[in-house]
Design a protein around this motif. Structure first.
Motif, PDB file in Angstrom:
ATOM      1  N   GLU A   1       2.538   9.389   2.789  1.00 17.91           N
ATOM      2  CA  GLU A   1       3.017   8.362   1.864  1.00 17.91           C
ATOM      3  C   GLU A   1       4.231   8.901   1.113  1.00 17.91           C
ATOM      4  O   GLU A   1       4.277  10.079   0.764  1.00 17.91           O
ATOM      5  CB  GLU A   1       1.907   7.956   0.888  1.00 17.91           C
ATOM      6  CG  GLU A   1       1.655   8.904  -0.269  1.00 17.91           C
ATOM      7  CD  GLU A   1       0.915  10.190   0.081  1.00 17.91           C
ATOM      8  OE1 GLU A   1       0.932  11.108  -0.748  1.00 17.91           O
ATOM      9  OE2 GLU A   1       0.312  10.288   1.165  1.00 17.91           O
TER      10      GLU A   1
ATOM     11  N   LEU B   1       0.824  -1.203   0.000  1.00 19.50           N
ATOM     12  CA  LEU B   1       0.000   0.000   0.000  1.00 19.50           C
ATOM     13  C   LEU B   1       0.859   1.255   0.000  1.00 19.50           C
ATOM     14  O   LEU B   1       0.776   2.051  -0.928  1.00 19.50           O
ATOM     15  CB  LEU B   1      -0.962  -0.010   1.197  1.00 19.50           C
ATOM     16  CG  LEU B   1      -1.947  -1.179   1.212  1.00 19.50           C
ATOM     17  CD1 LEU B   1      -2.732  -1.200   2.514  1.00 19.50           C
ATOM     18  CD2 LEU B   1      -2.878  -1.110   0.009  1.00 19.50           C
ATOM     19  N   PHE B   2       1.677   1.425   1.046  1.00 13.22           N
ATOM     20  CA  PHE B   2       2.467   2.644   1.183  1.00 13.22           C
ATOM     21  C   PHE B   2       3.727   2.399   1.965  1.00 13.22           C
ATOM     22  O   PHE B   2       3.757   1.561   2.862  1.00 13.22           O
ATOM     23  CB  PHE B   2       1.732   3.711   2.017  1.00 13.22           C
ATOM     24  CG  PHE B   2       0.397   4.112   1.541  1.00 13.22           C
ATOM     25  CD1 PHE B   2       0.260   4.925   0.435  1.00 13.22           C
ATOM     26  CD2 PHE B   2      -0.747   3.705   2.204  1.00 13.22           C
ATOM     27  CE1 PHE B   2      -0.982   5.321   0.002  1.00 13.22           C
ATOM     28  CE2 PHE B   2      -1.987   4.090   1.775  1.00 13.22           C
ATOM     29  CZ  PHE B   2      -2.113   4.902   0.672  1.00 13.22           C
TER      30      PHE B   2
ATOM     31  N   HIS C   1      -0.308   5.363  -3.834  1.00 15.07           N
ATOM     32  CA  HIS C   1      -0.582   3.995  -4.291  1.00 15.07           C
ATOM     33  C   HIS C   1      -1.610   4.070  -5.411  1.00 15.07           C
ATOM     34  O   HIS C   1      -2.685   4.626  -5.243  1.00 15.07           O
ATOM     35  CB  HIS C   1      -1.122   3.154  -3.131  1.00 15.07           C
ATOM     36  CG  HIS C   1      -1.583   1.793  -3.541  1.00 15.07           C
ATOM     37  ND1 HIS C   1      -0.708   0.797  -3.922  1.00 15.07           N
ATOM     38  CD2 HIS C   1      -2.818   1.268  -3.646  1.00 15.07           C
ATOM     39  CE1 HIS C   1      -1.405  -0.289  -4.226  1.00 15.07           C
ATOM     40  NE2 HIS C   1      -2.682  -0.031  -4.064  1.00 15.07           N
TER      41      HIS C   1
END
Length: 153
Positions: A111, A98-99, A115
């Motif tokens: 982040e 995801l991050f 994403h």
């Protein structure tokens, strides 16, 4: 420049999590506005890895429908001065990245790179305050304009 939480403070907060609450707000056509709450079981498979097994109920806002049960499994990994967040929907050997989240110049944790999932772009911001840990996701795409604010304690 304001000084945000250190990696040690973030990691310490993650280790203490036992409960969660979230609010989802949709400005798009998905209709995913609502709120949820549940429990979190935290395991520590290694010194630099935490796994959150989340379970609870979610209720769509404005709907007279019964609450929906949910489960999620997320893996948090310390990566230098950052933390990595992965979803383990396919198991620990096939994580969905995801991050990577890291402190930026303002002191906030954000982040490192958004994403991208198909046409949708996910961003996130992490905060630690008074023993609570929060992460706010924003999702933008052709059909989505959503914010999901999680609070963990």
């Amino acid at each position: 420049m304001s000084l945000g939480p250190s990696l040690l403070e973030v990691w310490s907060s993650l280790r203490k999590v036992r409960s969660l609450r979230f609010e989802a707000r949709s400005g798009g056509t998905t209709g995913w506005s609502g709120s949820g709450a549940g429990a979190v079981v935290v395991s520590e498979p290694s010194a630099d890895t935490l796994v959150f097994a989340e379970s609870g109920t979610w209720r769509q806002g404005g709907a007279a429908r019964p609450a929906i049960r949910f489960t999620n499994v997320f893996r948090w990994s310390a990566m230098g001065d950052a933390v990595r967040l992965e979803h383990l929907r396919f198991g620990p050997d096939q994580p969905v990245f995801l991050f990577d989240l890291a402190p930026c110049d303002s002191g906030e944790w954000r982040e490192v790179n958004p994403h991208q999932c198909s046409e949708d772009c996910y961003t996130a911001e992490l905060a630690v305050d008074s023993g609570r840990f929060s992460i706010t996701w924003k999702i933008h795409g052709p059909q989505k304009c959503e914010t999901i604010a999680y609070t963990y304690w």
